[in-house]
Design a protein around this motif. Structure first.
Motif, PDB file in Angstrom:
ATOM      1  N   TYR A   1       0.901  -1.327   0.026  1.00  0.00           N
ATOM      2  CA  TYR A   1       0.103  -0.062  -0.035  1.00  0.00           C
ATOM      3  C   TYR A   1       0.851   1.343   0.046  1.00  0.00           C
ATOM      4  O   TYR A   1       1.899   1.273   0.542  1.00  0.00           O
ATOM      5  CB  TYR A   1      -0.908   0.110   0.994  1.00  0.00           C
TER       6      TYR A   1
ATOM      7  N   PHE B   1      -3.725   4.571   5.377  1.00  0.00           N
ATOM      8  CA  PHE B   1      -3.450   3.792   4.152  1.00  0.00           C
ATOM      9  C   PHE B   1      -4.419   4.597   2.948  1.00  0.00           C
ATOM     10  O   PHE B   1      -5.550   5.100   3.315  1.00  0.00           O
ATOM     11  CB  PHE B   1      -4.117   2.457   4.340  1.00  0.00           C
TER      12      PHE B   1
ATOM     13  N   ARG C   1      -4.106   0.892  -2.752  1.00  0.00           N
ATOM     14  CA  ARG C   1      -3.464  -0.411  -2.624  1.00  0.00           C
ATOM     15  C   ARG C   1      -2.592  -0.490  -4.081  1.00  0.00           C
ATOM     16  O   ARG C   1      -2.982  -0.101  -5.145  1.00  0.00           O
ATOM     17  CB  ARG C   1      -4.437  -1.431  -2.795  1.00  0.00           C
TER      18      ARG C   1
ATOM     19  N   THR D   1       1.027   4.427   1.708  1.00  0.00           N
ATOM     20  CA  THR D   1       0.785   5.186   3.245  1.00  0.00           C
ATOM     21  C   THR D   1       1.304   6.374   3.424  1.00  0.00           C
ATOM     22  O   THR D   1       2.114   6.735   2.764  1.00  0.00           O
ATOM     23  CB  THR D   1       0.872   4.177   3.966  1.00  0.00           C
TER      24      THR D   1
END
Length: 314
Positions: free
Chosen positions: A224, A274, A277, A226
Motif C-alpha cells: 500500500y 492507508f 493499494r 501510506t
C-alpha cells in the motif's frame, strides 16, 4: 468533552438535552452527518447536545463469537467525536444485565425519566434494547407519547449505498482502502509501536519499521501507499501487510518503508494512514526479483505523492 459513565454522574443535570445514540464505530461520514445534525438542532433550540454510546460494543457481550472487529479503539473513537464538537458524552457500561433491559423501558426510564431528552437522533438502522427489539419505528412511537422529538435522518450515501461500519470493514479486509477512505472521510489508520524485526528490509536496501498494533482489523494482505506519522513528523511511505511469501519462515507483519529517512524508530509510537493499494502480495522466485519490485513500488509511491502534494505532508 465531559464524559459520564452513568446517568447519575451527569452533574449538574443537562436541561432537556438533544441526544444522539449509537455505537459510532469508525466515526464515519454517516456518523459525522448525525453528529452535525444533532449539534445544529441543539444550537437552534438553545440546549446541550449529549452523545450516548456503549462500552464495550454490545455484540461483544450479546454474541461475542460473531462480534465484528472494531474499526478503532474506544479512546480514538471518543477523540474523534470530541473533534466534531460534542461536549457531553454518556458512555454506558454494556453488561449482560444491561442487555436485558427492554427497549421500551430504556426509552421511558433513561431517555425520558432520567435524562429528560427533548430530541433523539439515531441512524435509520439502529437497534437497541433486549434482543435488539428496539428500532426507529418504536423510538418514534414512544417519542410521540413522551414528548421526545425524533427528527428524520436520511442515510448518508456514497456511490449510491448507505455508509455503514460493516461496509467499511468489508472494504478494509478486501484491501479497498480507497473506498474505506471515502466512507470514513479520512484514511483508515493503524496505530501501534515500532518493534524490532528481522532486518530483512535493511539487507535488501529498503529498511522497514515493523509495527506492533492492537487493532482488531488489518487491511487485506498487500502493498500500500501510506503516510507514516511518528515523533510529530509525517512521511510518505510504502507498507506491506502480510506473510512476506518470498521468505519461507516469515510471519504475518505490518512493515513500513519510509521514502525519507526518519532516523531511529524503535519503540516509538507509529500511525500508518492507508491511501491506495499498489498490488497483492506475490511470492518471487528470487530476492533480486523482489528488490526490483520493491523499487517499482517505491517509485509509484513517490509519483503518487508528487501528484497529491497535499497528502505527502500537512
Amino acid at each position: 468533552m465531559r464524559i459520564y459513565t452513568s446517568v447519575e454522574s451527569i452533574a449538574p443535570p443537562l436541561d432537556r438535552p438533544v441526544v444522539t445514540l449509537g455505537n459510532f464505530d469508525g466515526v464515519h461520514r454517516g456518523h459525522q452527518a448525525i453528529l452535525s445534525r444533532t449539534l445544529e438542532f441543539a444550537g437552534a433550540s438553545g440546549r446541550d447536545a449529549l452523545l450516548i454510546t456503549f462500552r464495550p460494543h454490545p455484540l461483544k457481550v450479546i454474541r461475542p463469537d460473531s462480534a465484528p472487529p472494531l474499526l478503532m479503539d474506544h479512546e480514538e473513537r471518543m477523540r474523534r467525536i470530541e473533534e466534531l464538537g460534542i461536549e457531553h458524552a454518556l458512555v454506558i457500561p454494556f453488561t449482560p444485565s444491561f442487555a436485558q433491559i427492554p427497549a421500551e423501558d430504556f426509552v421511558r426510564q433513561v431517555l425520558h425519566d432520567a435524562l429528560h431528552a427533548s430530541a433523539v437522533f439515531v441512524g435509520n438502522n439502529f437497534n437497541f434494547g433486549r434482543g435488539r427489539e428496539g428500532n426507529l419505528d418504536l423510538l418514534r412511537r414512544l417519542g410521540d407519547q413522551l414528548g421526545i422529538q425524533v427528527p428524520e435522518m436520511k442515510d448518508y450515501l456514497v456511490l449510491g449505498s448507505p455508509v455503514s461500519s460493516s461496509r467499511i470493514r468489508r472494504a478494509i479486509l478486501s484491501g479497498e482502502v480507497e473506498l474505506a477512505r471515502e466512507l470514513l472521510g479520512r484514511p483508515f489508520t493503524l496505530n501501534g509501536r515500532v518493534i524490532r524485526g528481522d532486518s530483512r528490509g535493511a539487507k535488501l536496501g529498503f529498511p522497514t519499521a515493523n509495527m506492533q498494533t492492537a487493532s482488531e482489523i488489518l487491511p487485506g494482505d498487500g502493498v500500500y501507499i501510506t503516510r507514516a506519522v511518528i515523533s510529530g513528523g509525517e512521511y510518505p511511505a510504502v507498507t506491506n501487510v502480510g506473510n512476506r511469501p518470498t521468505f519461507h519462515d516469515a510471519s504475518h507483519a505490518v512493515e513500513t518503508h519510509f521514502l525519507e529517512p526518519p532516523g531511529d524508530l524503535y519503540d516509538q509510537s507509529l500511525s500508518v494512514q492507508f491511501f491506495s493499494r499498489l498490488r497483492p502480495e506475490v511470492r518471487f522466485a528470487s530476492l533480486e526479483q523482489l528488490v526490483r519490485q520493491i523499487a517499482v513500488d517505491v517509485e509509484k509511491a513517490r509519483k503518487y505523492f508528487q501528484s497529491n502534494s497535499e497528502e505527502s505532508s500537512r
